[in-house]
Design a protein around this motif. Structure first.
Motif, PDB file in Angstrom:
ATOM      1  N   CYS A  56       5.677 -10.719   7.330  1.00 24.07           N
ATOM      2  CA  CYS A  56       4.320 -10.213   7.129  1.00 24.07           C
ATOM      3  C   CYS A  56       4.130  -9.890   5.656  1.00 24.07           C
ATOM      4  O   CYS A  56       5.001  -9.266   5.042  1.00 24.07           O
ATOM      5  CB  CYS A  56       4.097  -8.958   7.972  1.00 24.07           C
ATOM      6  SG  CYS A  56       2.432  -8.284   7.814  1.00 24.07           S
ATOM      7  N   GLY A  57       3.006 -10.320   5.100  1.00 20.79           N
ATOM      8  CA  GLY A  57       2.681  -9.977   3.722  1.00 20.79           C
ATOM      9  C   GLY A  57       2.255  -8.523   3.632  1.00 20.79           C
ATOM     10  O   GLY A  57       1.620  -7.995   4.538  1.00 20.79           O
ATOM     11  N   VAL A  58       2.626  -7.876   2.551  1.00 19.87           N
ATOM     12  CA  VAL A  58       2.208  -6.499   2.299  1.00 19.87           C
ATOM     13  C   VAL A  58       1.348  -6.545   1.042  1.00 19.87           C
ATOM     14  O   VAL A  58       1.859  -6.807  -0.052  1.00 19.87           O
ATOM     15  CB  VAL A  58       3.424  -5.564   2.109  1.00 19.87           C
ATOM     16  CG1 VAL A  58       2.964  -4.149   1.814  1.00 19.87           C
ATOM     17  CG2 VAL A  58       4.312  -5.594   3.349  1.00 19.87           C
ATOM     18  N   ASN A  59       0.057  -6.336   1.214  1.00 16.83           N
ATOM     19  CA  ASN A  59      -0.899  -6.478   0.132  1.00 16.83           C
ATOM     20  C   ASN A  59      -1.490  -5.130  -0.261  1.00 16.83           C
ATOM     21  O   ASN A  59      -1.660  -4.257   0.589  1.00 16.83           O
ATOM     22  CB  ASN A  59      -2.021  -7.425   0.568  1.00 16.83           C
ATOM     23  CG  ASN A  59      -1.500  -8.814   0.855  1.00 16.83           C
ATOM     24  OD1 ASN A  59      -1.033  -9.500  -0.040  1.00 16.83           O
ATOM     25  ND2 ASN A  59      -1.548  -9.224   2.114  1.00 16.83           N
ATOM     26  N   PRO A  60      -1.825  -4.959  -1.550  1.00 19.14           N
ATOM     27  CA  PRO A  60      -2.421  -3.691  -1.990  1.00 19.14           C
ATOM     28  C   PRO A  60      -3.652  -3.285  -1.187  1.00 19.14           C
ATOM     29  O   PRO A  60      -3.842  -2.102  -0.911  1.00 19.14           O
ATOM     30  CB  PRO A  60      -2.781  -3.962  -3.458  1.00 19.14           C
ATOM     31  CG  PRO A  60      -1.805  -5.001  -3.895  1.00 19.14           C
ATOM     32  CD  PRO A  60      -1.594  -5.872  -2.681  1.00 19.14           C
ATOM     33  N   VAL A  61      -4.458  -4.245  -0.773  1.00 26.71           N
ATOM     34  CA  VAL A  61      -5.665  -3.899  -0.020  1.00 26.71           C
ATOM     35  C   VAL A  61      -5.330  -3.107   1.244  1.00 26.71           C
ATOM     36  O   VAL A  61      -6.097  -2.241   1.675  1.00 26.71           O
ATOM     37  CB  VAL A  61      -6.509  -5.156   0.305  1.00 26.71           C
ATOM     38  CG1 VAL A  61      -5.823  -6.043   1.335  1.00 26.71           C
ATOM     39  CG2 VAL A  61      -7.896  -4.770   0.779  1.00 26.71           C
ATOM     40  N   GLU A  62      -4.162  -3.370   1.832  1.00 24.62           N
ATOM     41  CA  GLU A  62      -3.777  -2.633   3.039  1.00 24.62           C
ATOM     42  C   GLU A  62      -3.504  -1.159   2.749  1.00 24.62           C
ATOM     43  O   GLU A  62      -3.766  -0.301   3.581  1.00 24.62           O
ATOM     44  CB  GLU A  62      -2.584  -3.308   3.711  1.00 24.62           C
ATOM     45  CG  GLU A  62      -3.022  -4.573   4.446  1.00 24.62           C
ATOM     46  CD  GLU A  62      -2.104  -5.757   4.244  1.00 24.62           C
ATOM     47  OE1 GLU A  62      -0.975  -5.589   3.772  1.00 24.62           O
ATOM     48  OE2 GLU A  62      -2.553  -6.875   4.546  1.00 24.62           O
ATOM     49  N   THR A  63      -3.024  -0.871   1.533  1.00 23.80           N
ATOM     50  CA  THR A  63      -2.830   0.540   1.170  1.00 23.80           C
ATOM     51  C   THR A  63      -4.176   1.218   0.949  1.00 23.80           C
ATOM     52  O   THR A  63      -4.338   2.393   1.271  1.00 23.80           O
ATOM     53  CB  THR A  63      -1.940   0.692  -0.079  1.00 23.80           C
ATOM     54  OG1 THR A  63      -2.595   0.125  -1.208  1.00 23.80           O
ATOM     55  CG2 THR A  63      -0.588   0.039   0.131  1.00 23.80           C
ATOM     56  N   TYR A  64      -5.147   0.485   0.405  1.00 22.86           N
ATOM     57  CA  TYR A  64      -6.488   1.048   0.196  1.00 22.86           C
ATOM     58  C   TYR A  64      -7.160   1.339   1.543  1.00 22.86           C
ATOM     59  O   TYR A  64      -7.799   2.373   1.718  1.00 22.86           O
ATOM     60  CB  TYR A  64      -7.374   0.113  -0.616  1.00 22.86           C
ATOM     61  CG  TYR A  64      -6.771  -0.389  -1.910  1.00 22.86           C
ATOM     62  CD1 TYR A  64      -5.883   0.386  -2.664  1.00 22.86           C
ATOM     63  CD2 TYR A  64      -7.069  -1.660  -2.389  1.00 22.86           C
ATOM     64  CE1 TYR A  64      -5.333  -0.091  -3.841  1.00 22.86           C
ATOM     65  CE2 TYR A  64      -6.521  -2.138  -3.561  1.00 22.86           C
ATOM     66  CZ  TYR A  64      -5.655  -1.352  -4.286  1.00 22.86           C
ATOM     67  OH  TYR A  64      -5.107  -1.833  -5.441  1.00 22.86           O
ATOM     68  N   ILE A  65      -7.023   0.403   2.478  1.00 20.33           N
ATOM     69  CA  ILE A  65      -7.611   0.595   3.810  1.00 20.33           C
ATOM     70  C   ILE A  65      -6.979   1.809   4.481  1.00 20.33           C
ATOM     71  O   ILE A  65      -7.670   2.684   4.989  1.00 20.33           O
ATOM     72  CB  ILE A  65      -7.436  -0.674   4.678  1.00 20.33           C
ATOM     73  CG1 ILE A  65      -8.258  -1.835   4.102  1.00 20.33           C
ATOM     74  CG2 ILE A  65      -7.829  -0.398   6.132  1.00 20.33           C
ATOM     75  CD1 ILE A  65      -7.918  -3.189   4.704  1.00 20.33           C
ATOM     76  N   ARG A  66      -5.646   1.866   4.449  1.00 24.65           N
ATOM     77  CA  ARG A  66      -4.927   2.976   5.085  1.00 24.65           C
ATOM     78  C   ARG A  66      -5.306   4.322   4.490  1.00 24.65           C
ATOM     79  O   ARG A  66      -5.421   5.322   5.188  1.00 24.65           O
ATOM     80  CB  ARG A  66      -3.410   2.753   4.945  1.00 24.65           C
ATOM     81  CG  ARG A  66      -2.571   3.781   5.693  1.00 24.65           C
ATOM     82  CD  ARG A  66      -1.146   3.858   5.174  1.00 24.65           C
ATOM     83  NE  ARG A  66      -1.119   4.394   3.835  1.00 24.65           N
ATOM     84  CZ  ARG A  66      -0.566   3.803   2.780  1.00 24.65           C
ATOM     85  NH1 ARG A  66       0.040   2.648   2.910  1.00 24.65           N
ATOM     86  NH2 ARG A  66      -0.603   4.366   1.594  1.00 24.65           N
ATOM     87  N   SER A  67      -5.543   4.365   3.178  1.00 19.98           N
ATOM     88  CA  SER A  67      -5.854   5.639   2.513  1.00 19.98           C
ATOM     89  C   SER A  67      -7.332   5.997   2.589  1.00 19.98           C
ATOM     90  O   SER A  67      -7.723   7.078   2.160  1.00 19.98           O
ATOM     91  CB  SER A  67      -5.406   5.588   1.055  1.00 19.98           C
ATOM     92  OG  SER A  67      -6.191   4.655   0.334  1.00 19.98           O
ATOM     93  N   GLY A  68      -8.166   5.075   3.107  1.00 17.61           N
ATOM     94  CA  GLY A  68      -9.589   5.362   3.246  1.00 17.61           C
ATOM     95  C   GLY A  68     -10.409   5.095   2.002  1.00 17.61           C
ATOM     96  O   GLY A  68     -11.585   5.447   1.949  1.00 17.61           O
ATOM     97  N   THR A  69      -9.841   4.438   0.985  1.00 19.65           N
ATOM     98  CA  THR A  69     -10.568   4.189  -0.251  1.00 19.65           C
ATOM     99  C   THR A  69     -11.205   2.806  -0.317  1.00 19.65           C
ATOM    100  O   THR A  69     -11.845   2.470  -1.311  1.00 19.65           O
ATOM    101  CB  THR A  69      -9.648   4.365  -1.473  1.00 19.65           C
ATOM    102  OG1 THR A  69      -8.555   3.443  -1.375  1.00 19.65           O
ATOM    103  CG2 THR A  69      -9.116   5.789  -1.556  1.00 19.65           C
ATOM    104  N   TYR A  70     -11.054   2.012   0.712  1.00 22.78           N
ATOM    105  CA  TYR A  70     -11.625   0.661   0.746  1.00 22.78           C
ATOM    106  C   TYR A  70     -12.945   0.701   1.495  1.00 22.78           C
ATOM    107  O   TYR A  70     -13.178   1.573   2.332  1.00 22.78           O
ATOM    108  CB  TYR A  70     -10.628  -0.294   1.428  1.00 22.78           C
ATOM    109  CG  TYR A  70     -10.937  -1.756   1.246  1.00 22.78           C
ATOM    110  CD1 TYR A  70     -10.888  -2.342  -0.006  1.00 22.78           C
ATOM    111  CD2 TYR A  70     -11.264  -2.562   2.332  1.00 22.78           C
ATOM    112  CE1 TYR A  70     -11.148  -3.684  -0.188  1.00 22.78           C
ATOM    113  CE2 TYR A  70     -11.525  -3.906   2.166  1.00 22.78           C
ATOM    114  CZ  TYR A  70     -11.472  -4.470   0.900  1.00 22.78           C
ATOM    115  OH  TYR A  70     -11.734  -5.800   0.727  1.00 22.78           O
ATOM    116  N   ARG A  71     -13.840  -0.259   1.209  1.00 25.94           N
ATOM    117  CA  ARG A  71     -15.160  -0.264   1.857  1.00 25.94           C
ATOM    118  C   ARG A  71     -15.062  -0.465   3.368  1.00 25.94           C
ATOM    119  O   ARG A  71     -15.886   0.027   4.112  1.00 25.94           O
ATOM    120  CB  ARG A  71     -16.063  -1.323   1.225  1.00 25.94           C
ATOM    121  CG  ARG A  71     -15.649  -2.736   1.529  1.00 25.94           C
ATOM    122  CD  ARG A  71     -16.619  -3.762   0.933  1.00 25.94           C
ATOM    123  NE  ARG A  71     -16.271  -5.071   1.358  1.00 25.94           N
ATOM    124  CZ  ARG A  71     -15.462  -5.896   0.715  1.00 25.94           C
ATOM    125  NH1 ARG A  71     -14.911  -5.518  -0.414  1.00 25.94           N
ATOM    126  NH2 ARG A  71     -15.183  -7.081   1.198  1.00 25.94           N
TER     127      ARG A  71
END
Length: 173
Positions: free
Chosen positions: A45-60
Motif C-alpha cells: 500500500c502506498g503511503v501518501n502525504p494526502v492521507e496524513t492531511y485527511i487523517r488530521s482533518g486539514t484536507y478539504r
C-alpha cells in the motif's frame, strides 16, 4: 455478526488526529465487490502525504468515521463483481483509488481505477504509481502541455510527485 463473513486486519481511524489515532483491528469484515468493483488482496500500500492531511482533518475532504486510510494499493484480484470483464481472479494489479481503504489485507476498488501490474514491477513499485505518477502526468502533460526540448522547474523534486515529474519530463525529452 452474520455467520460466514470473512474477517481481516485493517488500520482504522475512529477520530481525527495525529498518527496515534491509527488503530489496528483484526475483526474488520472483508468487503464484497458489487457491480464494476474488484476485491484486491493487498500486497503493498502506498503511503501518501494526502492521507496524513485527511487523517488530521486539514484536507478539504473529510472522511466519514470510522474509516480505513489508503488509496494506492498493489496486489492480486481476489474476486470480481458483476460487470467486470477486464480482470479475473489471480490478476496482478494496482489501484489508484480504493473504495474501502488500502491499509488493510483486502481493498475494494472500482474497476476503472484498477490497472494491470506488469511482472517486471514489484508490488511495492505498483503501490507507488497511483497518486505520484498520475498527479505528475496530469500536471505535465495535460495542464502544462510540456513538449520535448522545453525546460521545467519542479519544486519539491525530492518527494514522490516531484520525482515522478522529473522522470516523466526526462522520458518526454
Amino acid at each position: 455478526m452474520a455467520t460466514g463473513q470473512k474477517l481481516m486486519k485493517a488500520i482504522r481511524v475512529f477520530e481525527i488526529g495525529g498518527p496515534e489515532v491509527l488503530k489496528l483491528q483484526s475483526d474488520v469484515v472483508v468487503p464484497v465487490p458489487k457491480d464494476h468493483q474488484v476485491l484486491i488482496k493487498v500486497h503493498a500500500c502506498g503511503v501518501n502525504p494526502v492521507e496524513t492531511y485527511i487523517r488530521s482533518g486539514t484536507y478539504r475532504r473529510k472522511p466519514l468515521l470510522p474509516y480505513t486510510p489508503g488509496t494506492d494499493v498493489a496486489g492480486v484480484i481476489e474476486s470480481i463483481g458483476d460487470g467486470v470483464s477486464a480482470f479475473k481472479k489471480g490478476d496482478r494489479v494496482f489501484s489508484s483509488n480504493t473504495i474501502s481503504g488500502g491499509y488493510a489485507e483486502f481493498a475494494l476498488a472500482a474497476d476503472h481505477t484498477v490497472y494491470p501490474l506488469p511482472e517486471t514491477l514489484t508490488f511495492r513499485q505498483g503501490a507507488g504509481i497511483g497518486i505520484p505518477y498520475f498527479t505528475a502526468c496530469r500536471a505535465l502533460l495535460h495542464s502544462a502541455r510540456v513538449k520535448a526540448g522545453e525546460s521545467i522547474l519542479v519544486h519539491g523534486a525530492s518527494g514522490g510527485v516531484g520525482l515522478a515529474a522529473c522522470q516523466i519530463a526526462r522520458a518526454y525529452g
